[in-house]
Write a protein that holds these residues in place. Structure first.
Motif, PDB file in Angstrom:
ATOM      1  N   GLY A  24       0.785  -1.225   0.000  1.00 28.64           N
ATOM      2  CA  GLY A  24       0.000   0.000   0.000  1.00 28.64           C
ATOM      3  C   GLY A  24       0.816   1.274   0.000  1.00 28.64           C
ATOM      4  N   GLY A  25       2.134   1.137  -0.081  1.00 31.67           N
ATOM      5  CA  GLY A  25       2.975   2.316   0.007  1.00 31.67           C
ATOM      6  C   GLY A  25       3.082   3.114  -1.275  1.00 31.67           C
ATOM      7  N   THR A  26       2.752   2.508  -2.393  1.00 30.23           N
ATOM      8  CA  THR A  26       2.785   3.195  -3.685  1.00 30.23           C
ATOM      9  C   THR A  26       1.406   3.106  -4.317  1.00 30.23           C
ATOM     10  OG1 THR A  26       5.118   2.690  -4.029  1.00 30.23           O
ATOM     11  CG2 THR A  26       3.808   3.248  -5.979  1.00 30.23           C
ATOM     12  N   ILE A  27       0.871   4.254  -4.682  1.00 27.65           N
ATOM     13  CA  ILE A  27      -0.475   4.335  -5.253  1.00 27.65           C
ATOM     14  C   ILE A  27      -0.439   5.229  -6.483  1.00 27.65           C
ATOM     15  CG2 ILE A  27      -2.775   5.302  -4.880  1.00 27.65           C
ATOM     16  CD1 ILE A  27      -2.600   4.331  -1.990  1.00 27.65           C
ATOM     17  N   TYR A  28      -1.160   4.813  -7.504  1.00 31.83           N
ATOM     18  CA  TYR A  28      -1.298   5.603  -8.725  1.00 31.83           C
ATOM     19  C   TYR A  28      -2.783   5.792  -9.035  1.00 31.83           C
ATOM     20  CZ  TYR A  28       3.534   3.995  -9.453  1.00 31.83           C
ATOM     21  OH  TYR A  28       4.865   3.713  -9.312  1.00 31.83           O
ATOM     22  N   TYR A  29      -3.099   6.920  -9.644  1.00 27.44           N
ATOM     23  CA  TYR A  29      -4.465   7.209 -10.080  1.00 27.44           C
ATOM     24  C   TYR A  29      -4.455   7.739 -11.509  1.00 27.44           C
ATOM     25  CZ  TYR A  29      -5.881   7.008  -5.157  1.00 27.44           C
ATOM     26  OH  TYR A  29      -6.117   6.612  -3.876  1.00 27.44           O
ATOM     27  N   ALA A  30      -5.530   7.436 -12.230  1.00 29.08           N
ATOM     28  CA  ALA A  30      -5.758   8.130 -13.486  1.00 29.08           C
ATOM     29  C   ALA A  30      -6.132   9.576 -13.178  1.00 29.08           C
ATOM     30  CB  ALA A  30      -6.885   7.442 -14.261  1.00 29.08           C
ATOM     31  N   ASP A  31      -5.748  10.475 -14.069  1.00 28.97           N
ATOM     32  CA  ASP A  31      -6.033  11.898 -13.833  1.00 28.97           C
ATOM     33  C   ASP A  31      -7.527  12.157 -13.676  1.00 28.97           C
ATOM     34  OD1 ASP A  31      -3.390  13.134 -16.049  1.00 28.97           O
ATOM     35  OD2 ASP A  31      -3.348  12.489 -13.945  1.00 28.97           O
ATOM     36  N   SER A  32      -8.337  11.377 -14.374  1.00 22.92           N
ATOM     37  CA  SER A  32      -9.784  11.611 -14.371  1.00 22.92           C
ATOM     38  C   SER A  32     -10.448  11.288 -13.034  1.00 22.92           C
ATOM     39  CB  SER A  32     -10.439  10.782 -15.478  1.00 22.92           C
ATOM     40  OG  SER A  32     -10.188   9.397 -15.276  1.00 22.92           O
ATOM     41  N   VAL A  33      -9.754  10.528 -12.182  1.00 25.57           N
ATOM     42  CA  VAL A  33     -10.374  10.128 -10.908  1.00 25.57           C
ATOM     43  C   VAL A  33      -9.595  10.627  -9.699  1.00 25.57           C
ATOM     44  CG1 VAL A  33     -11.272   8.052 -12.018  1.00 25.57           C
ATOM     45  CG2 VAL A  33      -9.190   7.899 -10.631  1.00 25.57           C
ATOM     46  N   ARG A  34      -8.442  11.220  -9.965  1.00 28.88           N
ATOM     47  CA  ARG A  34      -7.622  11.699  -8.843  1.00 28.88           C
ATOM     48  C   ARG A  34      -8.428  12.660  -7.985  1.00 28.88           C
ATOM     49  NH1 ARG A  34      -2.309  11.235  -9.230  1.00 28.88           N
ATOM     50  NH2 ARG A  34      -2.468  11.175 -11.504  1.00 28.88           N
ATOM     51  N   VAL A  35      -8.282  12.579  -6.715  1.00 33.23           N
ATOM     52  CA  VAL A  35      -8.999  13.387  -5.711  1.00 33.23           C
ATOM     53  C   VAL A  35     -10.370  12.791  -5.392  1.00 33.23           C
ATOM     54  CG1 VAL A  35      -9.991  15.631  -5.101  1.00 33.23           C
ATOM     55  CG2 VAL A  35      -7.801  15.506  -6.302  1.00 33.23           C
ATOM     56  N   ARG A  36     -11.078  12.276  -6.408  1.00 29.00           N
ATOM     57  CA  ARG A  36     -12.426  11.755  -6.168  1.00 29.00           C
ATOM     58  C   ARG A  36     -12.420  10.303  -5.706  1.00 29.00           C
ATOM     59  NH1 ARG A  36     -15.822  11.215 -10.318  1.00 29.00           N
ATOM     60  NH2 ARG A  36     -14.171  10.948 -11.892  1.00 29.00           N
ATOM     61  N   PHE A  37     -11.461   9.505  -6.190  1.00 24.59           N
ATOM     62  CA  PHE A  37     -11.407   8.069  -5.869  1.00 24.59           C
ATOM     63  C   PHE A  37     -10.228   7.801  -4.947  1.00 24.59           C
ATOM     64  CE2 PHE A  37     -13.522   6.221  -9.980  1.00 24.59           C
ATOM     65  CZ  PHE A  37     -14.600   7.067  -9.795  1.00 24.59           C
TER      66      PHE A  37
END
Length: 124
Positions: free
Chosen positions: A55-68
């Protein structure tokens, strides 16, 4: 080998929230990096979020960052995707996936194991 099963999808109004779960069985869950992807009708399967083994490294798509928010509980053999401020364009079948690497890939074809998917529908 690991088996994956998603749950938590459903119909929600725009602005609402859902929490998806991905339950794993088989080999040790902590041996796998986990990813969430989604596929809308007629479109390719897109990356949503991914998390490393601990759980120490997490990636998000730009379209969901902040919301998911992606998370995992290795003691419960489960990964989660908390989805807030949902939009109609988030409507898709959501899949969780696993791969036996430390860091989580962002490409779907890098994952070895997939769940059956869960439908998320966001109404306007």
């Amino acid at each position: 080998q690991v088996q994956l099963a998603e749950s938590g999808g459903g119909l929600v109004q725009a602005g609402g929230s859902l929490r998806l779960s991905c339950a794993a069985s088989g080999r040790t869950f902590s041996s796998y990096a986990m990813g969430w992807f989604r596929q809308a009708p007629g479109k390719e399967r897109d990356f949503v979020a991914a998390i490393s083994r601990n759980g120490g490294t997490i990636y998000y798509a730009d379209s969901v960052r902040v919301r998911f928010t992606i998370s995992r509980d290795n003691a419960k053999n489960t990964a989660y995707l908390q989805m807030n401020s949902l939009k109609p364009e988030d409507t898709a079948v959501y899949y969780c996936a696993a791969v036996g690497t430390w860091y989580p890939p962002k490409k779907a074809n890098s994952y070895d194991y997939w769940g059956q998917g869960t439908q998320v529908t966001v109404s306007a």
